[in-house]
Design a protein around this motif. Structure first.
Motif, mmCIF file in Angstrom:
data_model
loop_
_atom_site.group_PDB
_atom_site.id
_atom_site.type_symbol
_atom_site.label_atom_id
_atom_site.label_comp_id
_atom_site.label_asym_id
_atom_site.label_seq_id
_atom_site.Cartn_x
_atom_site.Cartn_y
_atom_site.Cartn_z
ATOM 1 N N UNK A 151 113.487 -38.664 -9.527
ATOM 2 C CA UNK A 151 113.806 -40.090 -9.495
ATOM 3 C C UNK A 151 113.126 -40.749 -8.298
ATOM 4 N N UNK A 152 112.827 -42.020 -8.447
ATOM 5 C CA UNK A 152 112.299 -42.794 -7.327
ATOM 6 C C UNK A 152 113.422 -43.274 -6.416
ATOM 7 N N UNK A 153 114.664 -43.085 -6.849
ATOM 8 C CA UNK A 153 115.815 -43.534 -6.084
ATOM 9 C C UNK A 153 115.910 -42.762 -4.775
ATOM 10 N N UNK A 154 116.013 -43.489 -3.679
ATOM 11 C CA UNK A 154 116.184 -42.904 -2.357
ATOM 12 C C UNK A 154 117.608 -43.218 -1.916
ATOM 13 N N UNK A 155 118.458 -42.196 -1.856
ATOM 14 C CA UNK A 155 119.893 -42.434 -1.645
ATOM 15 C C UNK A 155 120.230 -43.348 -0.469
ATOM 16 N N UNK A 156 119.647 -43.147 0.673
ATOM 17 C CA UNK A 156 120.008 -43.956 1.833
ATOM 18 C C UNK A 156 119.363 -45.341 1.764
ATOM 19 N N UNK A 157 118.067 -45.382 1.586
ATOM 20 C CA UNK A 157 117.354 -46.663 1.599
ATOM 21 C C UNK A 157 117.747 -47.591 0.462
ATOM 22 N N UNK A 158 117.788 -47.078 -0.751
ATOM 23 C CA UNK A 158 118.117 -47.936 -1.890
ATOM 24 C C UNK A 158 119.594 -48.314 -1.907
ATOM 25 N N UNK A 159 120.464 -47.397 -1.512
ATOM 26 C CA UNK A 159 121.894 -47.721 -1.450
ATOM 27 C C UNK A 159 122.131 -48.814 -0.414
ATOM 28 N N UNK A 160 121.465 -48.710 0.727
ATOM 29 C CA UNK A 160 121.599 -49.743 1.761
ATOM 30 C C UNK A 160 121.078 -51.090 1.261
ATOM 31 N N UNK A 161 119.970 -51.080 0.537
ATOM 32 C CA UNK A 161 119.410 -52.330 0.010
ATOM 33 C C UNK A 161 120.357 -52.967 -1.011
ATOM 34 N N UNK A 162 120.916 -52.151 -1.878
ATOM 35 C CA UNK A 162 121.854 -52.670 -2.880
ATOM 36 C C UNK A 162 123.110 -53.196 -2.192
ATOM 37 N N UNK A 163 123.624 -52.446 -1.217
ATOM 38 C CA UNK A 163 124.823 -52.885 -0.491
ATOM 39 C C UNK A 163 124.573 -54.207 0.243
ATOM 40 N N UNK A 164 123.416 -54.345 0.862
ATOM 41 C CA UNK A 164 123.094 -55.592 1.570
ATOM 42 C C UNK A 164 123.000 -56.763 0.590
ATOM 43 N N UNK A 165 122.376 -56.536 -0.564
ATOM 44 C CA UNK A 165 122.266 -57.593 -1.566
ATOM 45 C C UNK A 165 123.653 -57.987 -2.063
ATOM 46 N N UNK A 166 124.500 -56.997 -2.349
ATOM 47 C CA UNK A 166 125.859 -57.303 -2.811
ATOM 48 C C UNK A 166 126.635 -58.054 -1.731
ATOM 49 N N UNK A 167 126.484 -57.652 -0.482
ATOM 50 C CA UNK A 167 127.175 -58.336 0.617
ATOM 51 C C UNK A 167 126.760 -59.807 0.698
ATOM 52 N N UNK A 168 125.485 -60.081 0.450
ATOM 53 C CA UNK A 168 125.025 -61.488 0.461
ATOM 54 C C UNK A 168 125.743 -62.316 -0.604
ATOM 55 N N UNK A 169 126.154 -61.692 -1.684
ATOM 56 C CA UNK A 169 126.845 -62.414 -2.757
ATOM 57 C C UNK A 169 128.358 -62.447 -2.563
ATOM 58 N N UNK A 170 128.907 -61.451 -1.889
ATOM 59 C CA UNK A 170 130.362 -61.308 -1.804
ATOM 60 C C UNK A 170 130.943 -61.867 -0.504
ATOM 61 N N UNK A 171 130.359 -61.541 0.622
ATOM 62 C CA UNK A 171 130.936 -61.880 1.926
ATOM 63 C C UNK A 171 131.015 -63.385 2.182
ATOM 64 N N UNK A 172 129.966 -64.170 1.937
ATOM 65 C CA UNK A 172 130.055 -65.598 2.275
ATOM 66 C C UNK A 172 131.149 -66.352 1.522
ATOM 67 N N UNK A 173 131.601 -65.803 0.423
ATOM 68 C CA UNK A 173 132.620 -66.468 -0.391
ATOM 69 C C UNK A 173 133.989 -65.829 -0.145
ATOM 70 N N UNK A 174 134.315 -65.580 1.124
ATOM 71 C CA UNK A 174 135.602 -65.004 1.528
ATOM 72 C C UNK A 174 135.906 -63.724 0.754
ATOM 73 N N UNK A 175 134.882 -62.909 0.601
ATOM 74 C CA UNK A 175 134.974 -61.616 -0.074
ATOM 75 C C UNK A 175 135.358 -61.721 -1.553
ATOM 76 N N UNK A 176 135.303 -62.895 -2.109
ATOM 77 C CA UNK A 176 135.492 -63.091 -3.557
ATOM 78 C C UNK A 176 136.666 -62.268 -4.105
ATOM 79 N N UNK A 177 137.831 -62.469 -3.524
ATOM 80 C CA UNK A 177 139.013 -61.696 -3.922
ATOM 81 C C UNK A 177 139.378 -61.966 -5.384
ATOM 82 N N UNK A 178 139.309 -63.226 -5.815
ATOM 83 C CA UNK A 178 139.614 -63.551 -7.217
ATOM 84 C C UNK A 178 138.706 -62.800 -8.193
ATOM 85 N N UNK A 179 137.378 -62.857 -7.996
ATOM 86 C CA UNK A 179 136.498 -62.094 -8.878
ATOM 87 C C UNK A 179 136.700 -60.577 -8.792
#
Length: 168
Positions: free
Chosen positions: A124-152
């Motif tokens: 696989x081209x998947x790199x556990x540390x690098x790609x997981x960190x990139x996905x987590x950072x992208x998700x954080x950009x969508x979740x954190x600014x909206x008060x952690x989106x508790x409703x969703x």
């Protein structure tokens, strides 16, 4: 031969995705690796489940196999997305498209397909540390600014995923 069997299996799964897309014109149809999941390496199954959790949280409804590359996108979605803004990394891009699609009013529908991990296949081209960190950072950009989106988050935990499976 194994190659002929594989080609037949892929062709059948692709035809099923096209059929389901015809019934769900406002949905991304995902070929979800739900059949024979134990064939996947344990680390890969865990990473996929974590990604599904994060993407589902960001969207506010359950998504199954958010990392599957076997998908059909509606033409109307591609016209609605800001493709220039989306990330260039394939592992982040797949998640980001699902999130942006939900924001544009598109759903996801999963069609179970076989999980295939064959000995001797290319790594696989998947790199556990690098790609997981990139996905987590992208998700954080969508979740954190909206008060952690508790409703969703709560909605995604209560939601039943849309799975179309005529084969049990």
């Amino acid at each position: 031969t194994a190659t002929a069997q594989e080609a037949s299996r892929v062709s059948s799964a692709s035809a099923r995705l096209v059929q389901v897309a015809g019934c769900h014109p406002r949905a991304i149809v995902i070929g979800a690796r739900l059949r024979n999941r134990r064939r996947a390496p344990t680390r890969r199954r865990i990473a996929n489940r974590l990604a599904d959790f994060g993407v589902s949280w960001a969207i506010g409804r359950r998504v199954v196999d958010s990392q599957s590359g076997q998908r059909l996108y509606p033409a109307a979605l591609l016209a609605a997305l800001d493709l220039q803004r989306l990330a260039a990394d394939g592992f982040t891009l797949e998640s980001e498209i699902l999130i942006d699609a939900a924001a544009c009013g598109f759903a996801t529908v999963s069609v179970p397909i076989d999980t295939i991990y064959e000995a001797g296949a290319r790594p696989s081209y998947f790199r556990p540390i690098g790609h997981t960190a990139a996905i987590a950072a992208m998700l954080a950009r969508h979740i954190v600014p909206d008060a952690f989106r508790i409703g969703p988050l709560v909605a995604s935990l209560r939601d039943r995923p849309s799975i179309v499976d005529d084969h049990g």
